[in-house]
Motif scaffolding. Structure first.
Motif, PDB file in Angstrom:
ATOM      1  N   PHE A 116       3.903  -1.968  -6.177  1.00 29.72           N
ATOM      2  CA  PHE A 116       2.681  -1.528  -5.696  1.00 29.72           C
ATOM      3  C   PHE A 116       0.803  -2.030  -5.962  1.00 29.72           C
ATOM      4  O   PHE A 116       1.043  -1.775  -7.130  1.00 29.72           O
ATOM      5  CB  PHE A 116       2.312   0.208  -4.607  1.00 29.72           C
ATOM      6  CG  PHE A 116       3.814  -0.049  -3.796  1.00 29.72           C
ATOM      7  CD1 PHE A 116       3.481   0.118  -2.212  1.00 29.72           C
ATOM      8  CD2 PHE A 116       4.791   0.779  -4.434  1.00 29.72           C
ATOM      9  CE1 PHE A 116       4.547   0.367  -1.424  1.00 29.72           C
ATOM     10  CE2 PHE A 116       5.947   0.945  -3.448  1.00 29.72           C
ATOM     11  CZ  PHE A 116       5.865   0.417  -2.142  1.00 29.72           C
ATOM     12  N   THR A 117       0.762  -2.727  -5.012  1.00 35.68           N
ATOM     13  CA  THR A 117      -0.669  -3.104  -5.916  1.00 35.68           C
ATOM     14  C   THR A 117      -2.134  -2.865  -5.506  1.00 35.68           C
ATOM     15  O   THR A 117      -3.030  -2.118  -5.661  1.00 35.68           O
ATOM     16  CB  THR A 117      -1.120  -4.887  -5.020  1.00 35.68           C
ATOM     17  OG1 THR A 117      -1.185  -4.414  -3.666  1.00 35.68           O
ATOM     18  CG2 THR A 117       0.213  -5.067  -5.366  1.00 35.68           C
ATOM     19  N   ASP A 118      -1.853  -1.087  -4.708  1.00 33.36           N
ATOM     20  CA  ASP A 118      -3.342  -0.872  -3.901  1.00 33.36           C
ATOM     21  C   ASP A 118      -1.956   1.410  -3.253  1.00 33.36           C
ATOM     22  O   ASP A 118      -1.445   1.052  -2.645  1.00 33.36           O
ATOM     23  CB  ASP A 118      -3.452  -0.966  -2.464  1.00 33.36           C
ATOM     24  CG  ASP A 118      -4.095  -2.921  -2.941  1.00 33.36           C
ATOM     25  OD1 ASP A 118      -5.680  -2.491  -2.567  1.00 33.36           O
ATOM     26  OD2 ASP A 118      -3.532  -3.851  -2.587  1.00 33.36           O
ATOM     27  N   MET A 119      -3.370   1.883  -3.747  1.00 30.54           N
ATOM     28  CA  MET A 119      -2.836   2.912  -3.472  1.00 30.54           C
ATOM     29  C   MET A 119      -4.149   4.216  -3.404  1.00 30.54           C
ATOM     30  O   MET A 119      -4.912   4.267  -4.082  1.00 30.54           O
ATOM     31  CB  MET A 119      -2.414   3.519  -4.748  1.00 30.54           C
ATOM     32  CG  MET A 119      -1.665   5.027  -4.513  1.00 30.54           C
ATOM     33  SD  MET A 119      -0.707   5.921  -6.124  1.00 30.54           S
ATOM     34  CE  MET A 119      -0.354   7.163  -5.914  1.00 30.54           C
TER      35      MET A 119
ATOM     36  N   TRP B 140       1.007  -1.181  -0.104  1.00 33.90           N
ATOM     37  CA  TRP B 140      -0.016   0.133  -0.172  1.00 33.90           C
ATOM     38  C   TRP B 140       1.094   1.404  -0.081  1.00 33.90           C
ATOM     39  O   TRP B 140       1.551   1.133   0.474  1.00 33.90           O
ATOM     40  CB  TRP B 140      -0.510   0.692   1.384  1.00 33.90           C
ATOM     41  CG  TRP B 140      -2.195  -0.881   1.036  1.00 33.90           C
ATOM     42  CD1 TRP B 140      -2.022  -2.448   1.183  1.00 33.90           C
ATOM     43  CD2 TRP B 140      -3.730  -0.606   0.938  1.00 33.90           C
ATOM     44  NE1 TRP B 140      -3.756  -2.623   0.706  1.00 33.90           N
ATOM     45  CE2 TRP B 140      -4.090  -2.007   0.994  1.00 33.90           C
ATOM     46  CE3 TRP B 140      -4.002   1.262   0.844  1.00 33.90           C
ATOM     47  CZ2 TRP B 140      -5.675  -1.718   0.900  1.00 33.90           C
ATOM     48  CZ3 TRP B 140      -5.589   0.722   0.781  1.00 33.90           C
ATOM     49  CH2 TRP B 140      -5.917  -0.398   0.847  1.00 33.90           C
ATOM     50  N   CYS B 141       0.452   2.397  -0.553  1.00 32.64           N
ATOM     51  CA  CYS B 141       1.174   3.269  -0.994  1.00 32.64           C
ATOM     52  C   CYS B 141       0.149   4.650  -0.850  1.00 32.64           C
ATOM     53  O   CYS B 141      -1.249   3.776  -1.409  1.00 32.64           O
ATOM     54  CB  CYS B 141       2.379   3.487  -1.897  1.00 32.64           C
ATOM     55  SG  CYS B 141       1.259   3.289  -3.287  1.00 32.64           S
ATOM     56  N   MET B 142       0.109   5.620  -0.758  1.00 35.65           N
ATOM     57  CA  MET B 142      -0.232   6.746  -0.778  1.00 35.65           C
ATOM     58  C   MET B 142      -0.032   8.053  -1.048  1.00 35.65           C
ATOM     59  O   MET B 142       0.946   8.202  -1.244  1.00 35.65           O
ATOM     60  CB  MET B 142      -1.216   7.220   0.528  1.00 35.65           C
ATOM     61  CG  MET B 142      -0.291   7.559   1.607  1.00 35.65           C
ATOM     62  SD  MET B 142      -1.168   6.943   3.163  1.00 35.65           S
ATOM     63  CE  MET B 142      -0.379   5.222   2.933  1.00 35.65           C
ATOM     64  N   ALA B 143      -1.587   9.111  -1.574  1.00 36.11           N
ATOM     65  CA  ALA B 143      -0.829  10.383  -1.989  1.00 36.11           C
ATOM     66  C   ALA B 143      -1.897  11.475  -1.437  1.00 36.11           C
ATOM     67  O   ALA B 143      -2.791  10.983  -2.340  1.00 36.11           O
ATOM     68  CB  ALA B 143      -0.036  10.281  -3.478  1.00 36.11           C
ATOM     69  N   GLY B 144      -1.524  12.912  -1.017  1.00 37.05           N
ATOM     70  CA  GLY B 144      -2.822  13.555  -0.660  1.00 37.05           C
ATOM     71  C   GLY B 144      -2.348  14.206   0.386  1.00 37.05           C
ATOM     72  O   GLY B 144      -1.614  14.218   1.053  1.00 37.05           O
ATOM     73  N   GLU B 145      -3.007  15.935  -0.116  1.00 38.13           N
ATOM     74  CA  GLU B 145      -2.778  16.616   0.284  1.00 38.13           C
ATOM     75  C   GLU B 145      -3.742  17.227   1.897  1.00 38.13           C
ATOM     76  O   GLU B 145      -5.127  16.477   1.808  1.00 38.13           O
ATOM     77  CB  GLU B 145      -2.695  18.193  -0.239  1.00 38.13           C
ATOM     78  CG  GLU B 145      -2.141  19.554   1.026  1.00 38.13           C
ATOM     79  CD  GLU B 145      -2.804  20.878   0.317  1.00 38.13           C
ATOM     80  OE1 GLU B 145      -2.913  21.462   1.167  1.00 38.13           O
ATOM     81  OE2 GLU B 145      -2.899  20.463  -1.048  1.00 38.13           O
ATOM     82  N   VAL B 146      -3.598  17.114   2.825  1.00 39.27           N
ATOM     83  CA  VAL B 146      -4.391  17.610   4.345  1.00 39.27           C
ATOM     84  C   VAL B 146      -5.117  18.247   4.416  1.00 39.27           C
ATOM     85  O   VAL B 146      -4.671  19.357   4.740  1.00 39.27           O
ATOM     86  CB  VAL B 146      -4.466  16.811   4.719  1.00 39.27           C
ATOM     87  CG1 VAL B 146      -5.209  16.570   5.903  1.00 39.27           C
ATOM     88  CG2 VAL B 146      -4.130  14.457   5.067  1.00 39.27           C
TER      89      VAL B 146
END
Length: 376
Positions: A339-342, A309-315
């Motif tokens: 990576f399989t899920d983002m 799992w990885c991610m990208a996003g401003e909060v």
């Protein structure tokens, strides 16, 4: 890093702490420029030392190589330049050069300013590019109180721990190109090697079962790479909880912790929180927000984030996950590394073309949704 090459008549400042590899990088570069006449002026090392280093960096080099001058007097240096008429001049380092026009000692503010101004005049009048090497002092500024930055055309800074094998080169000011580029190098016995895929060195090979680690797809300059965010949350041993961030903005960390407490309901007011960006990198990309929050929560509940799992996003302050730029490049980089899920912002899904992509995307609008996708 220079945005396409050296501009005629430009003056470039290469800064960094002593021993970081500035001279090595410069010498390595000019040893490959066999078609140019380069004058390397050294005020720190003898010609013999430079020859030994050059033999180590390029043992099979062909041709005559650069011209070496060991001199600290600016007037003598300019005399040699008039005699030789080089295509490029390198001064290593500006702190060792002195001029008779100023009475102060070499390395003082007056000497550095006078020498740099004289070399700037020479560069503009002759059209010869000049590269200045400057040391960063204990206060972390270039050659004293940033006196050179407004004089020169381009400022490039060499960063990284000198005991660590990775070095980061970033552009701080550039009148001729972008300042958002980033170069990553690995220090080896034969010199500096460019790291073409920084994502691999910035990720721990195996962190299965380890809590407090989240992977983010960040972009620095034009280059996307995956970076590991590490967090440690523990009960405060003393009265006042500590908030510490290495490679991440401390004020932004405080803001994200406030969002976690107010919008998600996790009480961290009596906890120490430590954040570290793996690999010694300093990241300014706002898309790191989501991974910082995920790593903090993972450490707080001592539950590892699932592998792949990885991610990208401003909060935002209201707990919303805001869209980030160039999402397709971020997704492609994550997919390339297996990576399989983002987790991505919901808004970024508009107009996204993912026909050939195999990675599973989890669009979210709020921080709670992202945490629910990660931890159930």
């Amino acid at each position: 890093m220079l945005g396409g090459g050296l501009v005629a008549g430009s003056i470039v400042l290469l800064g960094g702490e002593p021993g970081i590899g500035k001279s090595t990088l410069t010498l390595q570069t000019i040893l490959r420029m066999t078609d140019k006449k380069v004058l390397y002026v050294s005020g720190e090392e003898s010609a013999h030392q430079l020859k030994m280093r050059a033999d180590r960096l390029a043992p099979n080099a062909q041709g005559d190589g650069p011209l070496i001058l060991t001199e600290t007097s600016l007037e003598n240096i300019l005399g040699h330049i008039r005699d030789v008429e080089p295509d490029i001049v390198i001064i290593d380092s500006i702190q060792t050069i002195s001029t008779e026009a100023a009475d102060s000692a070499p390395g003082s503010i007056t000497q550095v300013r006078e020498c740099a101004a004289t070399l700037l005049r020479f560069a503009k009048q002759s059209g010869t590019p000049v590269i200045l090497i400057g040391h960063i002092n204990k206060e972390g500024t270039l050659a004293g109180p940033k006196i050179l930055e407004h004089i020169v055309d381009t400022v490039i800074q060499f960063e990284g721990d000198q005991h660590h094998m990775y070095r980061i080169l970033r552009s701080i000011k550039n009148r001729f190109g972008s300042t958002s580029e980033l170069g990553i190098y690995e220090m080896q016995q034969t010199g500096l090697r460019q790291v073409s895929n920084p994502s691999e060195l910035l990720l721990t090979q195996n962190h299965d079962g380890l809590s407090g680690i989240a992977i983010s797809s960040a972009i620095e300059g034009v280059r996307p790479f995956l970076v590991e965010t590490q967090a440690l949350v523990s009960t405060a041993a003393y009265g006042t909880p500590q908030r510490s961030a290495t490679g991440f903005d401390q004020r932004r960390l405080n803001m994200l912790l406030a969002v976690l407490e107010k919008r998600v309901g996790f009480k961290l007011i009596q906890k120490d929180v430590f954040i570290n960006i793996a690999g010694g990198l300093r990241v300014t990309d706002l898309a790191m927000d989501l991974s910082v929050i995920a790593a903090v929560l993972s450490s707080n509940v001592d539950t590892p984030i699932e592998h792949g799992w990885c991610m990208a996003g401003e909060v935002g302050l209201s707990g919303e996950v805001r869209p980030v730029s160039r999402i397709e490049q971020r997704i492609a980089e994550a997919e390339k590394l297996g990576f399989t899920d983002m987790i991505v912002p919901q808004y970024n899904m508009q107009g996204l073309n993912l026909k050939s992509s195999t990675i599973r995307l989890h669009p979210v609008r709020k921080v709670e949704e992202a945490l629910r996708a990660l931890f159930g």
